[in-house]
Design a protein around this motif. Sequence first.
Motif, PDB file in Angstrom:
ATOM      1  N   ILE A   1      66.481  -2.538  60.108  1.00 48.38           N
ATOM      2  CA  ILE A   1      65.983  -1.575  59.182  1.00 48.38           C
ATOM      3  C   ILE A   1      66.788  -1.797  57.743  1.00 48.38           C
ATOM      4  CG2 ILE A   1      65.784   0.964  58.652  1.00 48.38           C
ATOM      5  CD1 ILE A   1      66.060   1.626  61.554  1.00 48.38           C
ATOM      6  N   LYS A   2      65.851  -1.726  56.694  1.00 50.82           N
ATOM      7  CA  LYS A   2      66.351  -2.452  55.518  1.00 50.82           C
ATOM      8  C   LYS A   2      65.379  -1.617  54.491  1.00 50.82           C
ATOM      9  CE  LYS A   2      67.970  -6.200  52.873  1.00 50.82           C
ATOM     10  NZ  LYS A   2      67.895  -7.612  52.942  1.00 50.82           N
ATOM     11  N   ASN A   3      65.940  -1.187  53.288  1.00 56.04           N
ATOM     12  CA  ASN A   3      65.321  -0.601  52.153  1.00 56.04           C
ATOM     13  C   ASN A   3      64.327  -1.590  51.520  1.00 56.04           C
ATOM     14  OD1 ASN A   3      65.923   1.937  52.756  1.00 56.04           O
ATOM     15  ND2 ASN A   3      67.690   2.034  51.355  1.00 56.04           N
ATOM     16  N   ILE A   4      63.480  -1.192  50.941  1.00 55.45           N
ATOM     17  CA  ILE A   4      62.374  -1.746  50.324  1.00 55.45           C
ATOM     18  C   ILE A   4      62.892  -2.714  49.051  1.00 55.45           C
ATOM     19  CG2 ILE A   4      61.516  -0.042  48.636  1.00 55.45           C
ATOM     20  CD1 ILE A   4      59.349  -2.843  50.380  1.00 55.45           C
TER      21      ILE A   4
ATOM     22  N   SER B   1      89.223   8.601  51.016  1.00 55.40           N
ATOM     23  CA  SER B   1      89.904   7.191  51.650  1.00 55.40           C
ATOM     24  C   SER B   1      89.038   6.115  52.011  1.00 55.40           C
ATOM     25  CB  SER B   1      90.934   7.590  52.721  1.00 55.40           C
ATOM     26  OG  SER B   1      90.159   8.292  54.005  1.00 55.40           O
ATOM     27  N   ALA B   2      87.806   6.290  52.004  1.00 54.36           N
ATOM     28  CA  ALA B   2      86.755   5.451  52.516  1.00 54.36           C
ATOM     29  C   ALA B   2      86.799   4.122  51.880  1.00 54.36           C
ATOM     30  CB  ALA B   2      85.367   6.083  52.442  1.00 54.36           C
ATOM     31  N   THR B   3      87.027   3.303  52.457  1.00 55.05           N
ATOM     32  CA  THR B   3      86.958   1.666  52.144  1.00 55.05           C
ATOM     33  C   THR B   3      85.525   1.017  51.990  1.00 55.05           C
ATOM     34  OG1 THR B   3      87.370   0.803  54.431  1.00 55.05           O
ATOM     35  CG2 THR B   3      89.248   1.407  52.887  1.00 55.05           C
ATOM     36  N   HIS B   4      84.429   1.515  52.602  1.00 57.17           N
ATOM     37  CA  HIS B   4      83.169   0.768  52.811  1.00 57.17           C
ATOM     38  C   HIS B   4      82.041   1.975  52.398  1.00 57.17           C
ATOM     39  CE1 HIS B   4      85.782  -2.071  54.412  1.00 57.17           C
ATOM     40  NE2 HIS B   4      84.808  -2.969  54.431  1.00 57.17           N
ATOM     41  N   PHE B   5      80.832   1.514  52.022  1.00 60.11           N
ATOM     42  CA  PHE B   5      79.701   2.494  52.011  1.00 60.11           C
ATOM     43  C   PHE B   5      78.557   1.961  52.771  1.00 60.11           C
ATOM     44  CE2 PHE B   5      79.315  -0.290  48.356  1.00 60.11           C
ATOM     45  CZ  PHE B   5      78.029  -0.616  48.342  1.00 60.11           C
ATOM     46  N   ASN B   6      77.617   2.986  52.921  1.00 58.17           N
ATOM     47  CA  ASN B   6      76.395   2.321  53.687  1.00 58.17           C
ATOM     48  C   ASN B   6      75.424   1.796  52.847  1.00 58.17           C
ATOM     49  OD1 ASN B   6      74.225   2.581  55.474  1.00 58.17           O
ATOM     50  ND2 ASN B   6      73.609   4.565  54.779  1.00 58.17           N
ATOM     51  N   PRO B   7      74.955   0.600  53.187  1.00 59.83           N
ATOM     52  CA  PRO B   7      73.921  -0.062  52.162  1.00 59.83           C
ATOM     53  C   PRO B   7      72.516  -0.085  52.842  1.00 59.83           C
ATOM     54  CG  PRO B   7      74.926  -1.792  53.490  1.00 59.83           C
ATOM     55  CD  PRO B   7      75.687  -0.378  53.961  1.00 59.83           C
ATOM     56  N   VAL B   8      72.451   0.528  54.031  1.00 57.77           N
ATOM     57  CA  VAL B   8      71.201   0.822  54.869  1.00 57.77           C
ATOM     58  C   VAL B   8      70.823  -0.648  55.626  1.00 57.77           C
ATOM     59  CG1 VAL B   8      68.851   1.603  55.298  1.00 57.77           C
ATOM     60  CG2 VAL B   8      70.474   2.907  53.645  1.00 57.77           C
ATOM     61  N   ASP B   9      71.797  -0.925  56.330  1.00 56.79           N
ATOM     62  CA  ASP B   9      71.522  -2.670  56.827  1.00 56.79           C
ATOM     63  C   ASP B   9      71.722  -2.323  58.363  1.00 56.79           C
ATOM     64  OD1 ASP B   9      71.193  -5.137  57.271  1.00 56.79           O
ATOM     65  OD2 ASP B   9      72.886  -5.672  55.982  1.00 56.79           O
TER      66      ASP B   9
END
Length: 508
Positions: free
Chosen positions: A282-285, A419-427
Amino acid sequence: MKLTVNDFQTLQKKGISEAKFEEQLSMLRDGFPYLKIDSAVTPGHGLTVASPELIRQSEEIWMKYLAGGAKVMKMVPASGAASRMFKDLYSFLNGKSDRPDNDFMRKFFDNIEKFAFFPRLNFLCLQLFGLSIDSLVKKGRYKDVVDVLLTNSGLNYGKLPKALLEFHKEMGGSRTPIQEHLAEAAQYASGKDRKAHLHFTVSEEHVPLVEAKIEEIKSVMEHAYGVEYDITLSVQKPSTDTVAALADGTPYRENDQLFFRPGGHGALIENLNDLDADVIFIKNIDNLVPDALRMPTITYKMVLGGILVGVKAKIDQYCERLEKGVPSGEELAEMVDFLHHKLCISHDGTADMTPEQLRDFLFSKFNRPVRVCGMVKNEGEPGGGPFLAYNPDGTVSPQILESSQINPDDKEAQKLLKSATHFNPVDLAVSIKDYKGKKFNLPEYVDKATGFISSKSREGVEIKALELPGLWNGAMSDWNTIMVEVPIETFNPVKTVNDLLRPTHQPS
């Protein structure tokens, strides 16, 4: 509240039951609880950072899996009209100034020849005005150029979906996101039979245009990549629409009709539920790159797929053993260790459970859909992303959260958020079948308490809109989840038209 005959007809037409309608109104009145965070997911604490050896092993597992005849699919949630991508251009077109009056518009016109759509835009300007873009700009007719780009007098880009916009230049032409996603699928998701399965979710009004584009490019792309494409489309189901309400919680109506809105991308869990494949990516357009820059994407898709296949094989093995009866103490200990350290699910009560209780608990946790989620290092402002969060049953598990799900008045929660070191790229790479090969019913694994309410203006009236739990947030809340770091090179979204000027979207 009492529904009219007309209301019942509206609900019936959409496929929404009276109970579901009342549930939506209750959510609009009562709101949603904030989620309780245990901690941010970070490297070594819920997040896997792939070593060269893990990358090699995962690629080998993935290639062997494809060679074994598994059916793999790529699902692309395609957006509606790309109007938000051109928000700044619309502001200029409808504004008082006839010349670019901000940095965004100056950048757009200073680099206009670099856009993949420039040749067609220039041709249409010549057709409509007898002048090239360069001549129109020299005469100060900037708005004529923007009008030809956005409206139906020209390219109509303001009304088309991102899927159909020219994103990248190539020798002798250009490529749209649809073409780039077809290219991707051929390079990491085509099976033993060299078939590449893709599924696009599109707006209903865009279906004919998308079908026409697929018909135009399909055979050319098949020849270029040596595959056969199986491409399907679906639209967001009317039964997933949500009713809008006034401030007092009563339904909002227009022309005496109940007014419904699309329920957000979380509604697409129904579309995903209709698909049939062993693994689905699943990945964005709009997250894509040209061929020359795609190798990191291909590598890490194989990593996500390989890790998924390996984890799923172990889960299936445990489920088969648990189904036969209560395992030995040693086996149970191994399974608990896997639950805690591989799936990052913790529960304070497992030590006090009888073997029978532990067997039932483990089976309920293992026998669920599985997803492996790529996470990108957060190089900007911290926000929503991967966290370990508490669930209604008392367990703590990896979740993808949005900042709106966290209490803004809870200082400790906000501290954890930052404190989050990462984010969600939709991958994502996901498995939606159980250990017997039977499909899960995905709506059963949605946490309905993770939706949210937004305020909208409609015909001058302030209304409350209900957003369903997001596809990769609450809609997959009760899935088994593995978080894996992926490089920033794999994340190249196009949110504004000027994003296409970034090096990752320009020919080298």
